[in-house]
Design a protein around this motif. Structure first.
Motif, PDB file in Angstrom:
ATOM      1  N   VAL A 254      -6.511   0.245   0.794  1.00  0.00           N
ATOM      2  CA  VAL A 254      -5.460   1.122   0.258  1.00  0.00           C
ATOM      3  C   VAL A 254      -4.903   1.921   1.424  1.00  0.00           C
ATOM      4  CG1 VAL A 254      -4.955   3.026  -1.322  1.00  0.00           C
ATOM      5  CG2 VAL A 254      -6.614   1.261  -1.978  1.00  0.00           C
ATOM      6  N   ASN A 255      -3.578   1.852   1.617  1.00  0.00           N
ATOM      7  CA  ASN A 255      -2.953   2.510   2.757  1.00  0.00           C
ATOM      8  C   ASN A 255      -2.004   3.611   2.315  1.00  0.00           C
ATOM      9  OD1 ASN A 255      -4.091   0.741   4.793  1.00  0.00           O
ATOM     10  ND2 ASN A 255      -2.742  -0.840   3.963  1.00  0.00           N
ATOM     11  N   GLU A 256      -1.784   4.546   3.234  1.00  0.00           N
ATOM     12  CA  GLU A 256      -0.814   5.624   3.028  1.00  0.00           C
ATOM     13  C   GLU A 256       0.520   5.042   2.526  1.00  0.00           C
ATOM     14  OE1 GLU A 256      -1.305   9.026   4.154  1.00  0.00           O
ATOM     15  OE2 GLU A 256       0.641   9.521   3.273  1.00  0.00           O
ATOM     16  N   GLY A 257       1.053   5.652   1.483  1.00  0.00           N
ATOM     17  CA  GLY A 257       2.370   5.244   0.994  1.00  0.00           C
ATOM     18  C   GLY A 257       2.357   4.061   0.034  1.00  0.00           C
ATOM     19  N   ASP A 258       1.175   3.503  -0.222  1.00  0.00           N
ATOM     20  CA  ASP A 258       1.130   2.361  -1.152  1.00  0.00           C
ATOM     21  C   ASP A 258       1.646   2.755  -2.527  1.00  0.00           C
ATOM     22  OD1 ASP A 258       0.173   0.461   0.583  1.00  0.00           O
ATOM     23  OD2 ASP A 258      -1.923   0.611  -0.045  1.00  0.00           O
ATOM     24  N   VAL A 259       2.303   1.799  -3.164  1.00  0.00           N
ATOM     25  CA  VAL A 259       2.762   1.988  -4.541  1.00  0.00           C
ATOM     26  C   VAL A 259       1.912   1.075  -5.423  1.00  0.00           C
ATOM     27  CG1 VAL A 259       4.715   1.779  -6.134  1.00  0.00           C
ATOM     28  CG2 VAL A 259       5.091   2.572  -3.781  1.00  0.00           C
ATOM     29  N   ILE A 260       1.124   1.724  -6.275  1.00  0.00           N
ATOM     30  CA  ILE A 260       0.139   0.975  -7.062  1.00  0.00           C
ATOM     31  C   ILE A 260       0.417   1.170  -8.546  1.00  0.00           C
ATOM     32  CG2 ILE A 260      -2.338   0.824  -7.638  1.00  0.00           C
ATOM     33  CD1 ILE A 260      -2.925   1.740  -4.760  1.00  0.00           C
ATOM     34  N   GLU A 261       0.387   0.074  -9.289  1.00  0.00           N
ATOM     35  CA  GLU A 261       0.500   0.140 -10.748  1.00  0.00           C
ATOM     36  C   GLU A 261      -0.766  -0.445 -11.348  1.00  0.00           C
ATOM     37  OE1 GLU A 261       2.888   1.333 -12.703  1.00  0.00           O
ATOM     38  OE2 GLU A 261       4.445   1.753 -11.215  1.00  0.00           O
ATOM     39  N   PHE A 262      -1.330   0.269 -12.281  1.00  0.00           N
ATOM     40  CA  PHE A 262      -2.422  -0.278 -13.075  1.00  0.00           C
ATOM     41  C   PHE A 262      -1.809  -0.771 -14.386  1.00  0.00           C
ATOM     42  CE2 PHE A 262      -4.834   3.269 -10.828  1.00  0.00           C
ATOM     43  CZ  PHE A 262      -5.284   2.438  -9.825  1.00  0.00           C
ATOM     44  N   LEU A 263      -1.983  -2.018 -14.682  1.00  0.00           N
ATOM     45  CA  LEU A 263      -1.375  -2.619 -15.876  1.00  0.00           C
ATOM     46  C   LEU A 263      -2.495  -3.026 -16.823  1.00  0.00           C
ATOM     47  CD1 LEU A 263       1.242  -4.751 -13.911  1.00  0.00           C
ATOM     48  CD2 LEU A 263       1.602  -2.524 -14.995  1.00  0.00           C
ATOM     49  N   TYR A 264      -2.417  -2.497 -18.036  1.00  0.00           N
ATOM     50  CA  TYR A 264      -3.543  -2.612 -18.957  1.00  0.00           C
ATOM     51  C   TYR A 264      -3.302  -3.625 -20.063  1.00  0.00           C
ATOM     52  CZ  TYR A 264      -4.784   1.807 -16.773  1.00  0.00           C
ATOM     53  OH  TYR A 264      -5.082   2.782 -15.851  1.00  0.00           O
ATOM     54  N   PHE A 265      -4.377  -4.214 -20.509  1.00  0.00           N
ATOM     55  CA  PHE A 265      -4.326  -5.036 -21.713  1.00  0.00           C
ATOM     56  C   PHE A 265      -4.015  -4.144 -22.906  1.00  0.00           C
ATOM     57  CE2 PHE A 265      -7.066  -8.283 -19.588  1.00  0.00           C
ATOM     58  CZ  PHE A 265      -6.310  -9.392 -19.906  1.00  0.00           C
ATOM     59  N   MET A 266      -3.137  -4.640 -23.754  1.00  0.00           N
ATOM     60  CA  MET A 266      -2.816  -3.909 -24.974  1.00  0.00           C
ATOM     61  C   MET A 266      -2.547  -4.908 -26.087  1.00  0.00           C
ATOM     62  SD  MET A 266      -0.205  -0.759 -24.702  1.00  0.00           S
ATOM     63  CE  MET A 266      -0.845  -0.156 -23.133  1.00  0.00           C
TER      64      MET A 266
ATOM     65  N   LEU B 116     -12.726  -3.303 -15.280  1.00  0.00           N
ATOM     66  CA  LEU B 116     -13.090  -4.696 -14.993  1.00  0.00           C
ATOM     67  C   LEU B 116     -11.967  -5.671 -15.338  1.00  0.00           C
ATOM     68  CD1 LEU B 116     -16.765  -4.669 -16.304  1.00  0.00           C
ATOM     69  CD2 LEU B 116     -15.959  -4.416 -13.949  1.00  0.00           C
ATOM     70  N   TYR B 117     -10.957  -5.188 -16.074  1.00  0.00           N
ATOM     71  CA  TYR B 117      -9.926  -6.114 -16.574  1.00  0.00           C
ATOM     72  C   TYR B 117      -8.519  -5.710 -16.175  1.00  0.00           C
ATOM     73  CZ  TYR B 117     -14.088  -6.540 -19.324  1.00  0.00           C
ATOM     74  OH  TYR B 117     -15.397  -6.643 -19.676  1.00  0.00           O
ATOM     75  N   VAL B 118      -8.365  -4.494 -15.643  1.00  0.00           N
ATOM     76  CA  VAL B 118      -7.017  -3.999 -15.343  1.00  0.00           C
ATOM     77  C   VAL B 118      -6.364  -4.872 -14.267  1.00  0.00           C
ATOM     78  CG1 VAL B 118      -7.760  -2.356 -13.544  1.00  0.00           C
ATOM     79  CG2 VAL B 118      -5.711  -1.858 -14.886  1.00  0.00           C
ATOM     80  N   THR B 119      -5.070  -5.097 -14.430  1.00  0.00           N
ATOM     81  CA  THR B 119      -4.311  -5.795 -13.385  1.00  0.00           C
ATOM     82  C   THR B 119      -3.761  -4.749 -12.428  1.00  0.00           C
ATOM     83  OG1 THR B 119      -3.706  -7.744 -14.677  1.00  0.00           O
ATOM     84  CG2 THR B 119      -2.164  -7.076 -12.973  1.00  0.00           C
ATOM     85  N   VAL B 120      -3.854  -5.039 -11.131  1.00  0.00           N
ATOM     86  CA  VAL B 120      -3.336  -4.118 -10.124  1.00  0.00           C
ATOM     87  C   VAL B 120      -2.134  -4.767  -9.438  1.00  0.00           C
ATOM     88  CG1 VAL B 120      -3.821  -2.863  -7.997  1.00  0.00           C
ATOM     89  CG2 VAL B 120      -5.613  -3.101  -9.738  1.00  0.00           C
ATOM     90  N   GLU B 121      -1.018  -4.034  -9.455  1.00  0.00           N
ATOM     91  CA  GLU B 121       0.140  -4.452  -8.679  1.00  0.00           C
ATOM     92  C   GLU B 121       0.226  -3.523  -7.480  1.00  0.00           C
ATOM     93  OE1 GLU B 121       4.663  -5.526  -9.916  1.00  0.00           O
ATOM     94  OE2 GLU B 121       4.271  -3.417  -9.521  1.00  0.00           O
ATOM     95  N   LEU B 122       0.216  -4.123  -6.278  1.00  0.00           N
ATOM     96  CA  LEU B 122       0.249  -3.330  -5.042  1.00  0.00           C
ATOM     97  C   LEU B 122       1.559  -3.630  -4.322  1.00  0.00           C
ATOM     98  CD1 LEU B 122      -1.189  -1.551  -2.863  1.00  0.00           C
ATOM     99  CD2 LEU B 122      -2.142  -3.676  -1.942  1.00  0.00           C
ATOM    100  N   ASN B 123       2.382  -2.606  -4.169  1.00  0.00           N
ATOM    101  CA  ASN B 123       3.679  -2.753  -3.475  1.00  0.00           C
ATOM    102  C   ASN B 123       4.472  -3.955  -4.003  1.00  0.00           C
ATOM    103  OD1 ASN B 123       2.973  -0.507  -1.894  1.00  0.00           O
ATOM    104  ND2 ASN B 123       1.871  -1.812  -0.440  1.00  0.00           N
ATOM    105  N   GLY B 124       4.461  -4.116  -5.311  1.00  0.00           N
ATOM    106  CA  GLY B 124       5.317  -5.132  -5.930  1.00  0.00           C
ATOM    107  C   GLY B 124       4.665  -6.487  -6.162  1.00  0.00           C
TER     108      GLY B 124
ATOM    109  N   THR C 296       1.348   6.322  -4.460  1.00  0.00           N
ATOM    110  CA  THR C 296       2.008   6.456  -5.765  1.00  0.00           C
ATOM    111  C   THR C 296       1.241   5.595  -6.768  1.00  0.00           C
ATOM    112  OG1 THR C 296       4.119   6.801  -4.687  1.00  0.00           O
ATOM    113  CG2 THR C 296       4.187   6.184  -7.012  1.00  0.00           C
ATOM    114  N   ILE C 297       0.749   6.245  -7.822  1.00  0.00           N
ATOM    115  CA  ILE C 297      -0.012   5.528  -8.844  1.00  0.00           C
ATOM    116  C   ILE C 297       0.722   5.659 -10.167  1.00  0.00           C
ATOM    117  CG2 ILE C 297      -2.187   5.438 -10.131  1.00  0.00           C
ATOM    118  CD1 ILE C 297      -3.574   6.579  -7.668  1.00  0.00           C
ATOM    119  N   ASN C 298       1.064   4.524 -10.742  1.00  0.00           N
ATOM    120  CA  ASN C 298       1.783   4.496 -12.024  1.00  0.00           C
ATOM    121  C   ASN C 298       2.969   5.468 -12.013  1.00  0.00           C
ATOM    122  OD1 ASN C 298      -0.150   2.677 -12.730  1.00  0.00           O
ATOM    123  ND2 ASN C 298      -1.125   3.915 -14.298  1.00  0.00           N
ATOM    124  N   GLY C 299       3.712   5.427 -10.928  1.00  0.00           N
ATOM    125  CA  GLY C 299       4.943   6.198 -10.820  1.00  0.00           C
ATOM    126  C   GLY C 299       4.765   7.645 -10.376  1.00  0.00           C
TER     127      GLY C 299
END
Lengths: 73, 267
Positions: A54-66, A33-41, A4-7
């Motif tokens: 990266v494993n099956e079922g991982d929940v990943i969020e890419f969090l960007y500078f804004m 080069l700057y994105v923050t990665v949240e992996l499974n919380g 799951t990537i960004n929901g």
């Protein structure tokens, strides 16, 4: 495999060698080069991107500078 | 004690059981500092003034420019060339004479920020650059001041409320600013005019909830807004034990200017 990537559930090719860092490259993630990665919380420390698989079922969020708003410095 | 005219002015607040006369008095006694009188700061300033937040500080060294008016709704065409904080103050006082507006016509720096925020209960980050965003985070975390971060770019926005020592801070999410020019600014990449209205209104909501002591703040949840898909998502965020300012072994113990990020703001 499905992660799951960004929901959104996303299918990516099987690759046991894939690290978080190589996933960023594979998906051509912006601000790579700057994105923050949240992996499974948990927020990953940047040095761990290359060593974290990266494993099956991982929940990943890419969090960007804004920025935005008003100049204030 | 509320006057008769205040009871009428704030009647739609007062009939809310979460607010009432006591809550309105809390708003009137509240002090909020808005850093940045631009796209994000504009709706925050307008709504907090209308709501009767009694003391509102507003900091910005800039003057109103024609290109601001597409989104910075507190400034009017006739204000072009006027200082943004003066322009904002005029509108806020015109909306609500109950409100005391304190202006700071200066950029925030390591030298002035701690003194500036000392008198306030809640801080709004309405700035557009990472030097200021990290400075605000650091100063608020070190002073224990709750604040709302807001960010916008093109069609997307983000916001999170930081309760220092209790909830994750901006550096828990982003340990260090990006190098200068690494991330496009709104002036380079554009921004849809209503976007800061959405994010700023959420920031104003958080300030009001904080002053009232009601509801659940957007702490530990990073709210992401995508206007093209018209989707809101909130991503749960935990405090980061390696955070350089609020983690277990902090390396940042005083405010300093992020010089590498400073030159981003050469608008």
């Amino acid at each position: 495999m499905i992660i799951t990537i960004n929901g959104k559930e996303t299918t990516i090719p099987e690759n046991p060698e894939r690290s978080v860092d190589s996933l960023l490259e594979e998906l051509d993630v912006s601000q790579r080069l700057y994105v923050t990665v949240e992996l499974n919380g948990d927020i990953l420390d940047r040095p761990a991107y290359e060593t974290t698989p990266v494993n099956e079922g991982d929940v990943i969020e890419f969090l960007y500078f804004m920025g935005g708003g008003a100049q204030a410095c | 004690m509320l006057t008769e005219s205040q009871i009428e002015r704030y009647s739609r607040h007062i009939i809310l059981k979460e607010v009432g006369g006591k809550g309105q008095q809390k708003l009137l006694d509240g002090k909020v500092l808005i850093i940045g009188a631009g796209g994000l700061g504009a709706p925050v300033a307008l709504y907090l003034a209308a709501a009767g937040v009694g003391t509102i500080g507003i900091a910005d060294a800039d003057d109103v420019d024609l290109s601001n008016l597409q989104r910075q709704v507190i400034h009017f065409t006739a204000d072009i060339g006027k200082s943004k904080v003066e322009s904002a103050k005029e509108k806020m006082e015109a909306i609500n004479p109950d409100v005391k507006v304190i202006t700071y016509k200066e950029w925030v720096t390591a030298a002035n920020i701690s003194g500036m925020l000392a008198d306030y209960d809640f801080i709004i980050d309405g700035t557009d650059n990472f030097a200021a965003k990290f400075l605000i985070n650091d100063a608020c975390v070190l002073a224990g001041k709750p604040y709302s971060h807001g960010g916008i770019l093109q069609f997307v926005g983000q916001t999170i409320t930081v309760l220092p020592g209790q909830s994750p801070c901006y550096r828990c999410l982003f340990p260090a600013p990006p190098p200068k020019d690494a991330i496009p600014t709104c002036s380079q990449a554009g921004v849809i005019g209503v976007l800061p209205g959405v994010i700023g209104s959420i920031q104003a909501t958080e300030a009001g909830k904080f002053l009232l002591g009601k509801g659940k703040l957007l702490a530990g949840r990073f709210l992401l807004y995508e206007s093209l898909d018209m989707k809101f998502r909130d991503v749960e965020i935990k405090r980061n034990s390696n955070c350089p300012i609020c983690g277990e072994n902090p390396t940042i113990t005083e405010v300093k200017d992020e010089l590498d990020a400073l030159t981003v703001c050469d608008l």
